[in-house]
Design a protein around this motif. Structure first.
Motif, PDB file in Angstrom:
ATOM      1  N   PHE A 237       0.940  -1.185   0.017  1.00 29.97           N
ATOM      2  CA  PHE A 237       0.061  -0.069  -0.027  1.00 29.97           C
ATOM      3  C   PHE A 237       0.897   1.203  -0.020  1.00 29.97           C
ATOM      4  O   PHE A 237       1.160   1.849   1.058  1.00 29.97           O
ATOM      5  N   PRO A 238       1.250   1.775  -1.131  1.00 27.74           N
ATOM      6  CA  PRO A 238       2.062   2.984  -1.118  1.00 27.74           C
ATOM      7  C   PRO A 238       1.344   4.299  -0.861  1.00 27.74           C
ATOM      8  O   PRO A 238       2.067   5.301  -0.742  1.00 27.74           O
ATOM      9  N   VAL A 239       0.067   4.163  -1.192  1.00 26.93           N
ATOM     10  CA  VAL A 239      -0.582   5.487  -0.709  1.00 26.93           C
ATOM     11  C   VAL A 239      -1.627   5.182   0.334  1.00 26.93           C
ATOM     12  O   VAL A 239      -2.382   4.155   0.252  1.00 26.93           O
ATOM     13  N   ILE A 240      -1.553   5.720   1.369  1.00 30.60           N
ATOM     14  CA  ILE A 240      -2.295   5.685   2.185  1.00 30.60           C
ATOM     15  C   ILE A 240      -3.048   7.055   2.858  1.00 30.60           C
ATOM     16  O   ILE A 240      -2.575   7.904   3.153  1.00 30.60           O
ATOM     17  N   LEU A 241      -4.690   6.547   3.153  1.00 26.90           N
ATOM     18  CA  LEU A 241      -5.356   8.016   3.219  1.00 26.90           C
ATOM     19  C   LEU A 241      -6.100   7.554   4.651  1.00 26.90           C
ATOM     20  O   LEU A 241      -6.677   6.620   4.758  1.00 26.90           O
ATOM     21  N   ILE A 242      -5.999   8.348   5.652  1.00 28.36           N
ATOM     22  CA  ILE A 242      -6.467   8.297   7.059  1.00 28.36           C
ATOM     23  C   ILE A 242      -7.403   9.249   7.131  1.00 28.36           C
ATOM     24  O   ILE A 242      -7.000  10.545   7.343  1.00 28.36           O
ATOM     25  N   ASP A 243      -8.998   8.956   7.152  1.00 29.47           N
ATOM     26  CA  ASP A 243      -9.961   9.819   7.186  1.00 29.47           C
ATOM     27  C   ASP A 243     -10.206   9.991   8.878  1.00 29.47           C
ATOM     28  O   ASP A 243      -9.992   9.059   9.533  1.00 29.47           O
ATOM     29  N   GLU A 244     -11.105  11.224   9.187  1.00 23.26           N
ATOM     30  CA  GLU A 244     -11.487  11.588  10.466  1.00 23.26           C
ATOM     31  C   GLU A 244     -10.256  11.245  11.339  1.00 23.26           C
ATOM     32  O   GLU A 244     -10.309  10.609  12.596  1.00 23.26           O
ATOM     33  N   MET A 245      -9.132  11.940  10.949  1.00 24.91           N
ATOM     34  CA  MET A 245      -7.666  11.845  11.749  1.00 24.91           C
ATOM     35  C   MET A 245      -8.056  12.125  13.358  1.00 24.91           C
ATOM     36  O   MET A 245      -7.420  11.749  14.215  1.00 24.91           O
ATOM     37  N   GLN A 246      -8.989  13.339  13.402  1.00 24.64           N
ATOM     38  CA  GLN A 246      -8.911  13.848  14.781  1.00 24.64           C
ATOM     39  C   GLN A 246      -9.448  12.857  15.667  1.00 24.64           C
ATOM     40  O   GLN A 246      -9.284  13.137  17.170  1.00 24.64           O
ATOM     41  N   ASP A 247     -10.180  11.724  15.368  1.00 25.76           N
ATOM     42  CA  ASP A 247     -10.667  10.751  16.428  1.00 25.76           C
ATOM     43  C   ASP A 247      -9.851   9.714  16.614  1.00 25.76           C
ATOM     44  O   ASP A 247     -10.078   8.647  17.372  1.00 25.76           O
ATOM     45  N   THR A 248      -8.434   9.745  16.208  1.00 20.02           N
ATOM     46  CA  THR A 248      -7.529   8.703  16.277  1.00 20.02           C
ATOM     47  C   THR A 248      -6.949   8.760  17.560  1.00 20.02           C
ATOM     48  O   THR A 248      -6.311   9.724  18.052  1.00 20.02           O
ATOM     49  N   SER A 249      -6.849   7.853  18.499  1.00 23.84           N
ATOM     50  CA  SER A 249      -6.191   7.771  19.743  1.00 23.84           C
ATOM     51  C   SER A 249      -4.734   7.640  19.468  1.00 23.84           C
ATOM     52  O   SER A 249      -4.169   7.442  18.304  1.00 23.84           O
ATOM     53  N   GLU A 250      -4.034   8.009  20.582  1.00 21.99           N
ATOM     54  CA  GLU A 250      -2.552   7.791  20.529  1.00 21.99           C
ATOM     55  C   GLU A 250      -2.139   6.213  20.218  1.00 21.99           C
ATOM     56  O   GLU A 250      -1.068   6.167  19.407  1.00 21.99           O
ATOM     57  N   GLN A 251      -2.790   5.299  20.969  1.00 19.16           N
ATOM     58  CA  GLN A 251      -2.565   4.116  20.768  1.00 19.16           C
ATOM     59  C   GLN A 251      -2.316   3.980  19.111  1.00 19.16           C
ATOM     60  O   GLN A 251      -1.568   3.137  18.597  1.00 19.16           O
ATOM     61  N   GLN A 252      -3.612   4.133  18.555  1.00 20.35           N
ATOM     62  CA  GLN A 252      -3.850   3.950  17.087  1.00 20.35           C
ATOM     63  C   GLN A 252      -2.994   4.728  16.176  1.00 20.35           C
ATOM     64  O   GLN A 252      -2.398   4.217  15.202  1.00 20.35           O
ATOM     65  N   SER A 253      -2.778   6.031  16.653  1.00 19.90           N
ATOM     66  CA  SER A 253      -1.867   6.991  15.989  1.00 19.90           C
ATOM     67  C   SER A 253      -0.328   6.291  15.977  1.00 19.90           C
ATOM     68  O   SER A 253       0.395   6.198  14.772  1.00 19.90           O
ATOM     69  N   ALA A 254       0.059   5.763  17.238  1.00 16.93           N
ATOM     70  CA  ALA A 254       1.464   5.286  17.094  1.00 16.93           C
ATOM     71  C   ALA A 254       1.748   3.846  16.400  1.00 16.93           C
ATOM     72  O   ALA A 254       2.575   3.572  15.727  1.00 16.93           O
ATOM     73  N   PHE A 255       0.713   3.132  16.456  1.00 18.62           N
ATOM     74  CA  PHE A 255       0.483   1.974  15.676  1.00 18.62           C
ATOM     75  C   PHE A 255       0.613   2.174  14.140  1.00 18.62           C
ATOM     76  O   PHE A 255       1.450   1.490  13.505  1.00 18.62           O
ATOM     77  N   LEU A 256      -0.021   3.346  13.582  1.00 21.48           N
ATOM     78  CA  LEU A 256      -0.038   3.728  12.335  1.00 21.48           C
ATOM     79  C   LEU A 256       1.295   4.146  11.925  1.00 21.48           C
ATOM     80  O   LEU A 256       1.815   4.089  10.785  1.00 21.48           O
ATOM     81  N   ARG A 257       1.978   4.961  12.740  1.00 23.90           N
ATOM     82  CA  ARG A 257       3.054   5.403  12.608  1.00 23.90           C
ATOM     83  C   ARG A 257       4.238   4.206  12.510  1.00 23.90           C
ATOM     84  O   ARG A 257       5.393   4.657  11.612  1.00 23.90           O
ATOM     85  N   LYS A 258       4.175   3.145  13.206  1.00 22.95           N
ATOM     86  CA  LYS A 258       5.069   2.078  12.958  1.00 22.95           C
ATOM     87  C   LYS A 258       5.046   1.493  11.519  1.00 22.95           C
ATOM     88  O   LYS A 258       5.878   1.147  10.971  1.00 22.95           O
ATOM     89  N   LEU A 259       3.811   1.310  10.904  1.00 23.94           N
ATOM     90  CA  LEU A 259       3.416   0.738   9.741  1.00 23.94           C
ATOM     91  C   LEU A 259       3.764   1.742   8.430  1.00 23.94           C
ATOM     92  O   LEU A 259       4.253   1.255   7.350  1.00 23.94           O
ATOM     93  N   PHE A 260       3.267   2.912   8.709  1.00 21.38           N
ATOM     94  CA  PHE A 260       3.489   3.859   7.544  1.00 21.38           C
ATOM     95  C   PHE A 260       3.820   5.258   7.812  1.00 21.38           C
ATOM     96  O   PHE A 260       3.039   6.207   8.177  1.00 21.38           O
ATOM     97  N   PRO A 261       5.105   5.003   8.516  1.00 25.40           N
ATOM     98  CA  PRO A 261       5.888   6.762   9.078  1.00 25.40           C
ATOM     99  C   PRO A 261       5.844   7.512   7.918  1.00 25.40           C
ATOM    100  O   PRO A 261       6.015   7.308   6.704  1.00 25.40           O
ATOM    101  N   ARG A 262       5.163   8.924   8.260  1.00 23.70           N
ATOM    102  CA  ARG A 262       4.968   9.849   7.240  1.00 23.70           C
ATOM    103  C   ARG A 262       6.508  10.477   6.698  1.00 23.70           C
ATOM    104  O   ARG A 262       6.184  11.423   5.754  1.00 23.70           O
ATOM    105  N   ASP A 263       7.603  10.245   7.322  1.00 27.19           N
ATOM    106  CA  ASP A 263       8.539  10.583   6.752  1.00 27.19           C
ATOM    107  C   ASP A 263       9.305   9.450   5.672  1.00 27.19           C
ATOM    108  O   ASP A 263      10.416   9.835   5.349  1.00 27.19           O
ATOM    109  N   GLU A 264       8.736   8.494   5.473  1.00 26.04           N
ATOM    110  CA  GLU A 264       9.297   7.645   4.556  1.00 26.04           C
ATOM    111  C   GLU A 264       8.813   7.850   3.104  1.00 26.04           C
ATOM    112  O   GLU A 264       7.778   8.253   2.823  1.00 26.04           O
ATOM    113  N   VAL A 265       9.936   8.258   2.234  1.00 26.22           N
ATOM    114  CA  VAL A 265       9.663   8.883   0.956  1.00 26.22           C
ATOM    115  C   VAL A 265       9.027   7.917   0.046  1.00 26.22           C
ATOM    116  O   VAL A 265       8.640   8.462  -1.068  1.00 26.22           O
TER     117      VAL A 265
END
Length: 672
Positions: A237-265
């Motif tokens: 999945f080279p393109v990831i779109l996360i909708d309703e981001m404001q409702d994401t908990s820190e647990q979920q956000s941290a998990f997503l960062r491990k899988l899809f870090p935003r600084d990965e080119v």
């Protein structure tokens, strides 16, 4: 290598024109065009009513149209299936819509993604199965693991400890033999209480039953075994779109960062949401990875939902100042160039009984009947759980929405039961949709009723109950194009478009309904056991599900105002339930939780404070966000109900009343 270089050509103005025509989009300004064209990591901060979901669908449609890979796809994640439902509704009959809902793309909730790609593979590799991911169902299985004496003893102990309840027990370890390891259970491993709880949780886990939050624990277990998994998922999945981001908990956000870090080119991560609408418990704290990004961002601040008069009243309540220059109202009302009479109802501190009648009268007098019938009129509060121990004269009064109308019942409007007939299931779902409720709940309610029909025809429980019943049916019908077409046509015509139904029309549908049920459960289409369930019940009026015809009785938790000037139904509920909804008129009610809700917000109402600079606690931030969500629901009328003491007394009350008027409010004093 960039995320999209080999997967899609650049998005052009021609692509935008195609999407605008396909989806009949409006107001596509430079900010929206910038987002639609973007193929790099970016955050989108979109205000209420800005058409965010439709914009997301347009972006996905453009990408699907231009996508080149047959094995690498777009991943869309959110807390609900709103995006998927919107794609089905807006693009279901198009080629690009079908592409988006199929491999290689993936559109689901965050929980669904973790379950599919991490939790389930780990369970299978560890020799376990997955039966269900559902808090209530898992709790029931855990209870069955204990005899009655053990369960009651444990339940009483946990209640007395005031640390945790039986329903809130969660796995602390993926080693199911020691499920409480790492948790704050109130007694040690040597105690009977610890042993009872451990046995119950171990049994349920080994049977394949898990609570929603436990899915992340299982996912972490797979990541520990497979440190290369994030790179594998990034390639998939080279393109990831996360909708309703404001409702994401820190647990979920941290998990997503491990899988899809935003600084990965090598990947493109686009997050969409509104930081001023973070009102759910799971997202109660600030994220370590701040949303929206300070640099890589697109701001959309104009709303199609309401006009400038509502925008100016709601703007100071935005916790974060709406960028770039405040909340804007782009809607215009013919015949009301200055906006409608947005009103503050001031009631006696010990008597809230006249508020709803005054509000109903105001709606009837301010809006034409044709407008009133076209939308939902609501009254909402931050607290809606009944408080029978608090009455007039109590310092906490009014504490709850129920103090404004004694007939209010917590949860009465939910689709929590199976109606006696299939027709009544359609009635319940349509009432929910017409009142502004989430469409997915109505769809799942109808899907559950059709599943029950299938079980009647099969003579056994072929279709299990699920929290996502619609998706379950879609999967079962994937290879049955004829039956799937019937199912989708029923949803589109009678739930989404809400075509009128009557006994004659229902009888005409019977053969199709029987065929659909038989296809789902491999049963007998003519099964006698299904006859009564398929019949149009005598108790259901012929016009009961014709939304163009008023029903004789108001819906659950609906206060009806009737006068010689007109009639209006006022739907009562909590602020949380209104998130994502659009109302014709909204009344925000005073309630109490540690302090009176609107009383605490008076400095913002009077213009002494703006945005979140003066919020000194998390509770204050939450009040501000909840008020902002409520005040950005209506298209025409925004109203408040406050206690007389909130205005002060004597000259102070007069001065504060004048300040409210100067800020755009009308003030109606019910205390005089």
């Amino acid at each position: 290598m960039t995320a999209t270089a080999d997967l899609t050509d650049p998005i052009t103005d021609e692509d935008l024109d195609w999407a605008i025509a396909l989806l009949k989009l409006r107001g596509i300004d430079e900010s929206r065009r910038a987002y639609l064209k973007s193929l790099t990591t970016v955050d989108v901060s979109a205000c209420p009513g800005s058409g965010k979901t439709t914009l997301v669908v347009a972006k996905l449609a453009i990408l699907a149209r231009k996508w080149k890979s047959a094995t690498r796809g777009i991943c869309v994640l959110s807390h609900t299936n709103v995006a998927r439902e919107e794609i089905s509704r807006r693009l279901g009959n198009t080629e690009v819509g079908q592409r988006l809902l199929m491999y290689p793309h993936f559109i689901d909730t965050i929980h669904g993604f973790v379950n599919r790609f991490l939790a389930t593979p780990w369970l299978i590799s560890a020799g376990y199965r997955l039966a269900a991911i559902d808090d209530e169902m898992t709790t029931r299985v855990r209870r069955r693991a204990l005899d009655l004496r053990e369960y009651r003893t444990l339940e009483r102990y946990l209640e007395k400890s005031q640390v945790i309840t039986f329903e809130k027990l969660r796995l602390g370890s993926a080693n199911f033999a020691s499920p409480l390891s790492g948790t704050s259970f109130p007694s040690g491993p040597h105690t009977n209480m610890y042993k009872y709880a451990s046995a119950a949780m171990q049994y349920a886990a080994e049977q394949g039953y898990f609570c929603y939050d436990e899915i992340f624990l299982l996912g972490e277990s797979l990541l520990a075994q497979r440190p290369d998994l994030p790179s594998t998922l990034q390639s998939r999945f080279p393109v990831i779109l996360i909708d309703e981001m404001q409702d994401t908990s820190e647990q979920q956000s941290a998990f997503l960062r491990k899988l899809f870090p935003r600084d990965e080119v090598a990947i493109c991560v686009q997050r969409v949401g509104d930081p001023n609408q973070t009102i759910f418990e799971g997202a109660s704290g600030p994220l370590a990875d701040t949303f929206p990004d300070a640099i890589r961002r697109v701001d959309i601040s104009d709303s199609f939902r309401f006009d400038a008069s509502i925008a100016s009243l709601a703007n100071p309540l935005a916790h974060r100042a709406v960028q770039p220059a405040g909340l804007k109202g782009a809607r215009s009302h013919q015949g009301a160039p200055q906006g409608y009479a947005h009103t503050v109802f001031v009631f006696p501190d010990d008597d809230a009984s006249g508020v709803l009648a005054a509000y109903g009268r105001h709606v009837v007098e301010a809006l034409p009947g044709s407008v009133i019938s076209s939308g939902s009129v609501t009254a909402v509060g931050a607290v809606h759980k009944p408080a029978p121990d608090v009455g007039p004269g109590h310092e906490h009064f009014p504490k709850s929405v129920s103090h404004y109308w004694h007939e209010y019942q917590l949860g009465a409007e939910r689709l929590t039961h199976r109606p006696a007939t299939l027709a009544e299931a359609f009635v319940a779902a349509r009432k929910l949709a017409s009142s502004g409720g989430p469409l997915h709940r109505g769809v799942d309610g109808v899907a559950a009723a059709i599943s029950y029909l299938a079980n009647l025809q099969a003579g056994s429980s072929q279709i299990k109950a699920s929290s996502r019943q619609h998706l379950l049916l879609e999967k079962r019908l994937a290879a049955r194009g004829d039956a799937r077409a019937i199912y989708r046509d029923l949803l589109a015509r009678y739930l989404i478009d809400r075509e009128p139904l009557n006994p004659a029309r229902w009888n005409e549908l019977q053969p199709r309904l029987r065929m659909l049920g038989a296809a789902i459960g491999n049963g007998d289409a003519q099964a006698i056991a299904a006859t009564d369930y398929l019949a149009w019940p005598d108790a259901l009026a012929p016009t009961a599900i014709d939304d163009k015809t008023p029903t004789l009785a108001a819906a659950a938790n609906c206060y009806r105002y009737v006068s010689t000037a007109g009639c209006v139904d006022i739907h009562l509920g909590s602020i949380h339930k209104t998130k994502g909804q659009t109302h014709l008129a909204t009344l925000l009610l005073e309630t109490f939780n540690r302090t009176h809700f609107l009383d605490a917000l008076m400095p913002w109402m009077l213009g002494n404070h703006a945005n979140g600079a003066k919020c000194t606690s998390r509770a204050a931030v939450q009040r501000l966000m909840q008020a902002y969500v409520a005040m950005t629901r209506p298209t025409h009328l925004l109203c408040l109900a406050i206690r007389a003491s909130s205005l002060d007394s004597g000259k102070g009350a007069a001065a504060n009343t004048q300040r409210l008027i100067e800020r755009g409010w009308h003030v109606q004093n019910l205390a005089q």
